[in-house]
Design a protein around this motif. Structure first.
Motif, short mmCIF file in Angstrom:
data_model
loop_
_atom_site.label_atom_id
_atom_site.label_comp_id
_atom_site.label_asym_id
_atom_site.label_seq_id
_atom_site.Cartn_x
_atom_site.Cartn_y
_atom_site.Cartn_z
N VAL A 275 33.39 30.94 32.03
CA VAL A 275 33.56 32.36 31.72
C VAL A 275 32.83 33.22 32.74
N ALA A 276 31.59 32.85 33.04
CA ALA A 276 30.78 33.63 33.98
C ALA A 276 31.40 33.66 35.37
N ALA A 277 31.88 32.50 35.83
CA ALA A 277 32.43 32.41 37.18
C ALA A 277 33.72 33.22 37.33
N ALA B 47 41.62 40.76 34.11
CA ALA B 47 41.77 40.75 35.58
C ALA B 47 43.16 41.18 36.06
N PRO B 48 44.26 40.66 35.51
CA PRO B 48 45.58 41.12 35.98
C PRO B 48 45.78 42.62 35.78
N LEU B 49 45.31 43.14 34.65
CA LEU B 49 45.48 44.57 34.38
C LEU B 49 44.63 45.41 35.33
N LEU B 50 43.43 44.96 35.64
CA LEU B 50 42.52 45.72 36.48
C LEU B 50 42.93 45.73 37.95
N PHE B 51 43.43 44.59 38.45
CA PHE B 51 43.65 44.45 39.88
C PHE B 51 45.12 44.53 40.32
N LEU B 52 46.05 44.49 39.37
CA LEU B 52 47.46 44.46 39.76
C LEU B 52 48.26 45.66 39.27
N GLY B 53 47.63 46.54 38.51
CA GLY B 53 48.37 47.67 37.94
C GLY B 53 47.86 49.02 38.42
N PHE C 218 27.02 34.86 39.68
CA PHE C 218 26.78 35.21 41.08
C PHE C 218 27.76 34.49 41.99
N ALA C 219 27.91 33.17 41.78
CA ALA C 219 28.80 32.39 42.64
C ALA C 219 30.25 32.86 42.50
N GLY C 220 30.68 33.10 41.25
CA GLY C 220 32.04 33.56 41.03
C GLY C 220 32.29 34.94 41.62
N ASP D 27 39.37 40.21 49.92
CA ASP D 27 39.73 40.55 51.30
C ASP D 27 40.89 39.71 51.82
N VAL D 28 41.14 38.57 51.18
CA VAL D 28 42.22 37.68 51.60
C VAL D 28 43.51 37.97 50.85
N SER D 29 43.41 37.99 49.51
CA SER D 29 44.61 38.19 48.68
C SER D 29 44.18 38.56 47.27
N ILE D 30 44.58 39.74 46.83
CA ILE D 30 44.24 40.18 45.47
C ILE D 30 44.90 39.28 44.42
N PRO D 31 46.18 38.88 44.60
CA PRO D 31 46.75 37.93 43.62
C PRO D 31 45.97 36.62 43.54
N ALA D 32 45.40 36.16 44.67
CA ALA D 32 44.59 34.94 44.65
C ALA D 32 43.33 35.15 43.82
N LEU D 33 42.73 36.34 43.94
CA LEU D 33 41.55 36.68 43.12
C LEU D 33 41.91 36.63 41.64
N VAL D 34 43.03 37.24 41.27
CA VAL D 34 43.46 37.27 39.87
C VAL D 34 43.74 35.86 39.37
N ALA D 35 44.41 35.05 40.19
CA ALA D 35 44.70 33.67 39.80
C ALA D 35 43.42 32.88 39.55
N PHE D 36 42.45 33.05 40.45
CA PHE D 36 41.16 32.36 40.27
C PHE D 36 40.50 32.78 38.96
N SER D 37 40.45 34.08 38.71
CA SER D 37 39.81 34.60 37.50
C SER D 37 40.47 34.05 36.24
N VAL D 38 41.79 34.06 36.21
CA VAL D 38 42.53 33.61 35.03
C VAL D 38 42.36 32.11 34.80
#
Length: 415
Positions: free
Chosen positions: A241-243, A307-313, A365-367, A376-387
């Motif tokens: 959850v934290a990561a 995460a999807p709502l915050l970063f993709l909408g 912190f690590a997450g 900086d690389v890909s916002i969809p990649a960030l969302v996928a990692f979070s989910v």
């Protein structure tokens, strides 16, 4: 060493262990946290621009913020063990609050960013010192009034201060225009008022409840030497959850960088999240006391959807995402702590909270660092990692529930 709070449970008059008395103790500590959060959360809202005015670079600000959080969580293991070994829960808590709160108004006296950084580190160290023993004392009261409700009530009051503080500082800086160093120094100096009120209430709580362990009705403990397997599985679940839970500075950065939200709305979005946090904590806490750990699954799913709502909408999506983000935070600060208390023996309660806080902080912190890189690389990649990472917590949490229920049925629960 001389031990504090060593009154045997058998000598505690039954009339002193009541839900009303336990609630009064939690309310007092809640008032302490309300004013404390006004102090340091108010400071966190303006520390970035203040460091910039002192000549610090963006790299310095980012590194200092990350290291401060890491230091603050890592030291909680030491603090929790110290409180358990000495039995001096109040002493460790009071020392932590003194360092935590007095470092903030002292920022008004700094003229160099290096000194301000040292005070920022001191504030985090103080919070690390006081958090595990304070949470342990809250758990003692929670056994009588309901652990979920106890932590939820405290979190609601805590987040009230976290909402007021940043809004207060935003108003002060707007009033003073915030163009020169002295405007920010005035704001930091003003935070001495809630700091003193917090410390005064803490002193009152110490006088009225010198032995908070007396608030917990004791039952025979079969194992006080270590923690059962469900506890360690629970740490793994909460680490996921934290990561995967996005930090608000990254969310705010996205809002600003992609013009999702006008800059003036960003602090109000944070205040909205803090208000939702407090309300959600009360709901989750009450449900936990009646239904058990299953409520955590609902809270986890709220965090996954954020995460999807915050970063993709757009703007509307951001509002929904902030609300769900606040719901997730409410569960983390109430039910997650209640479960730690339920899975740990009284004699090692401080250590349990220290281990939990350190684990949660390190993975947070690590997450956060990884999500910053992914952004900086890909916002969809960030969302996928979070989910994905947060969803990993669901089967682990179900396994924890099954194992903990089995240990309770066998008579090995350490509540």
């Amino acid at each position: 060493m001389k031990r504090e709070n060593t009154v045997p449970a058998s000598r505690v008059p039954a009339t002193t262990i009541t839900a009303g008395r336990a609630t009064w103790f939690v309310v007092l500590l809640g008032i302490v946290s309300l004013f404390a959060d006004m102090t340091y959360e108010g400071a966190r809202g303006i520390i970035g621009p203040y460091l910039a005015l002192l000549g610090a670079s963006a790299t310095v600000v980012g590194v200092v913020a990350g290291l401060g959080e890491l230091l603050g969580y890592a030291l909680r293991l030491v603090s929790g063990r110290l409180a358990d070994r000495t039995g001096r829960y109040w002493l460790v808590t009071i020392c932590g609050y003194l360092v935590n709160l007095l470092a903030v108004p002292l920022l008004a006296l700094t003229g160099h960013w290096q000194y301000a950084v040292l005070l920022m580190f001191a504030e985090r160290v103080g919070k690390a010192l006081r958090s595990p023993p304070r949470d342990a004392m809250l758990s003692f009261a929670g056994k009588t009034m309901g652990r979920g409700w106890g932590f939820a009530l405290h979190e609601a009051m805590d987040q009230t201060g976290a909402t007021i503080g940043p809004l207060l500082m935003a108003g002060v800086i707007a009033w003073k225009n915030g163009h020169i160093l002295q405007d920010y120094q005035f704001g930091f100096g003003l935070l001495l008022i809630p700091a003193v009120l917090s410390l005064g209430t803490l002193g009152l709580a110490r006088v009225l409840f010198p032995n908070p362990r007396d608030l917990e009705r004791r039952t025979p403990e079969l194992d006080v030497c270590g923690f059962a397997k469900p506890f360690w599985l629970y740490l793994a679940a909460t680490a996921c959850v934290a990561a995967g839970f996005a930090d608000y500075p990254l969310i705010a950065y996205h809002f600003q960088a992609r013009a999702v939200v006008d800059g003036g709305w960003i602090p109000f979005f944070y205040a909205l999240a803090m208000a939702v946090d407090g309300g959600a904590a009360l709901v989750f806490g009450a449900v936990y006391d009646r239904r058990g750990m299953g409520v955590l699954i609902a809270a986890l799913l709220a965090g996954v959807l954020a995460a999807p709502l915050l970063f993709l909408g757009g703007f509307d999506s951001a509002v929904c995402g902030v609300v769900l983000w606040g719901v997730g935070m409410g569960a983390q600060e109430s039910v997650m702590k209640a479960v730690v208390a339920a899975m740990s023996p009284v004699a090692r309660r401080g250590s349990a909270f220290g281990i939990f806080n350190m684990s949660f902080g390190v993975f947070w912190f690590a997450g956060s660092a990884l999500m910053g890189v992914l952004y900086d690389v890909s916002i969809p990649a960030l969302v996928a990692f979070s989910v994905v990472v947060q969803l990993l917590a669901v089967p682990l949490m179900l396994l924890v529930m099954r194992r903990h229920r089995a240990s309770t049925d066998e008579g090995h629960d350490v509540k």
